[in-house]
Write an enzyme that holds these catalytic residues in place. Sequence first.
Site, mmCIF file in Angstrom:
data_model
loop_
_atom_site.group_PDB
_atom_site.id
_atom_site.type_symbol
_atom_site.label_atom_id
_atom_site.label_comp_id
_atom_site.label_asym_id
_atom_site.label_seq_id
_atom_site.Cartn_x
_atom_site.Cartn_y
_atom_site.Cartn_z
ATOM 1 N N ASP A 1 0.832 -1.203 0.000
ATOM 2 C CA ASP A 1 0.000 0.000 0.000
ATOM 3 C C ASP A 1 0.868 1.254 0.000
ATOM 4 O O ASP A 1 1.982 1.243 0.502
ATOM 5 C CB ASP A 1 -0.918 -0.037 1.237
ATOM 6 C CG ASP A 1 -2.090 0.926 1.112
ATOM 7 O OD1 ASP A 1 -2.292 1.498 0.030
ATOM 8 O OD2 ASP A 1 -2.805 1.104 2.114
ATOM 9 N N ASN B 1 -10.662 -2.723 -6.225
ATOM 10 C CA ASN B 1 -9.840 -1.797 -7.019
ATOM 11 C C ASN B 1 -10.457 -1.438 -8.381
ATOM 12 O O ASN B 1 -10.060 -0.460 -9.008
ATOM 13 C CB ASN B 1 -8.418 -2.344 -7.234
ATOM 14 C CG ASN B 1 -7.527 -2.259 -6.006
ATOM 15 O OD1 ASN B 1 -6.625 -3.063 -5.820
ATOM 16 N ND2 ASN B 1 -7.774 -1.283 -5.139
HETATM 17 C C1 FPP Z 1 -1.472 0.154 -3.471
HETATM 18 O O1 FPP Z 1 -1.098 1.506 -3.505
HETATM 19 C C2 FPP Z 1 -1.048 -0.569 -4.661
HETATM 20 C C3 FPP Z 1 -1.864 -1.214 -5.554
HETATM 21 C C4 FPP Z 1 -3.325 -1.284 -5.430
HETATM 22 C C5 FPP Z 1 -1.298 -1.864 -6.733
HETATM 23 C C6 FPP Z 1 -0.040 -2.613 -6.496
HETATM 24 C C7 FPP Z 1 0.561 -2.956 -7.767
HETATM 25 C C8 FPP Z 1 1.888 -2.973 -8.040
HETATM 26 C C9 FPP Z 1 2.971 -2.681 -7.072
HETATM 27 C C10 FPP Z 1 2.311 -3.351 -9.396
HETATM 28 C C11 FPP Z 1 1.877 -4.727 -9.719
HETATM 29 C C12 FPP Z 1 2.920 -5.548 -10.261
HETATM 30 C C13 FPP Z 1 3.182 -6.829 -9.907
HETATM 31 C C14 FPP Z 1 4.041 -7.646 -10.788
HETATM 32 C C15 FPP Z 1 2.653 -7.473 -8.693
HETATM 33 P P1 FPP Z 1 -2.261 2.579 -3.582
HETATM 34 O O2 FPP Z 1 -2.455 2.914 -5.007
HETATM 35 O O3 FPP Z 1 -3.452 2.061 -2.874
HETATM 36 O O4 FPP Z 1 -1.613 3.778 -2.822
HETATM 37 P P2 FPP Z 1 -2.405 4.886 -1.982
HETATM 38 O O5 FPP Z 1 -3.102 4.181 -0.865
HETATM 39 O O6 FPP Z 1 -1.294 5.768 -1.500
HETATM 40 O O7 FPP Z 1 -3.328 5.574 -2.914
#
Ligand code: FPP
Length: 247
Positions: A22, A70
Amino acid sequence: MHDLKSQINPEKVPQHIAIIMDGNGRWAKQKGMPRVLGHHSGVKSVREVTEAAAQIGVKYLTLYAFSTENWNRPPAEVTALMSLLVETIKGEISDLNKNGVRLTAIGDIEALPAATLKTLKEGIEKTKDNQRITLVLALNYSAKWEILHATRLLAERVKSGELNPADITEAMFEQVLSTHGIPDPELLIRTSGEARLSNFLLWQVAYAELYFTPVFWPDFGQKELFEAILSYQNRERRFGRISEQLT
Ligand code: FPP
């Protein structure tokens, strides 16, 4: 860094670590960059953490890459995440094979966009013989979906007369979860300072140690993983017993 690693007790390394990655969006915002660049940087952490986990003998690493919820994000971000997944899996297959990483997935993957599903299945197929570590991507995953799905599968067997409701055991239930064959995680990590499970592995984390860190996912690397493992190793896992009963 080396020092941290030498403090880890090799006999008490968790077999399975699950991570709620996250803070990609907030990491990017803090730097005045678009959110999607946070996800791109998050991929670097995925690589570093997978390699570090394999190095110390972790056998399963489950990453919450995309939850059922998501889909509610702005469409451009959803599209960008799906493309990033395709790009990353395609680009990493040869490195995954070099490093003995078997790729697998949990979640309602059949409902992913066709291109994502196709690449994912290719990645799974091409890495299926690797044995050093299994990288489990939770994609279009939600624990409530998984539990409902499992319940339906068992209900079908009851309906057909093959199964008596009174004979349903925990082991049988585990067999119909999307994690069947994967041991429960002993350690669950969530980055970015949020202290929630967000519909992740609710059945499987019944006895997991929970570790929350304020570090945003793009800043979480080998050092941070080793710190989490050291914290885990310093806890006493009693499983309902008292201290004196543990050997
Ligand atoms: C959370 O940060 C992250 C996600 C929902 C996506 C995670 C995906 C990746 C790291 C790339 C995927 C690649 C692979 C190969 C697994 P957020 O967007 O919720 O951050 P925030 O809470 O600060 O908005």
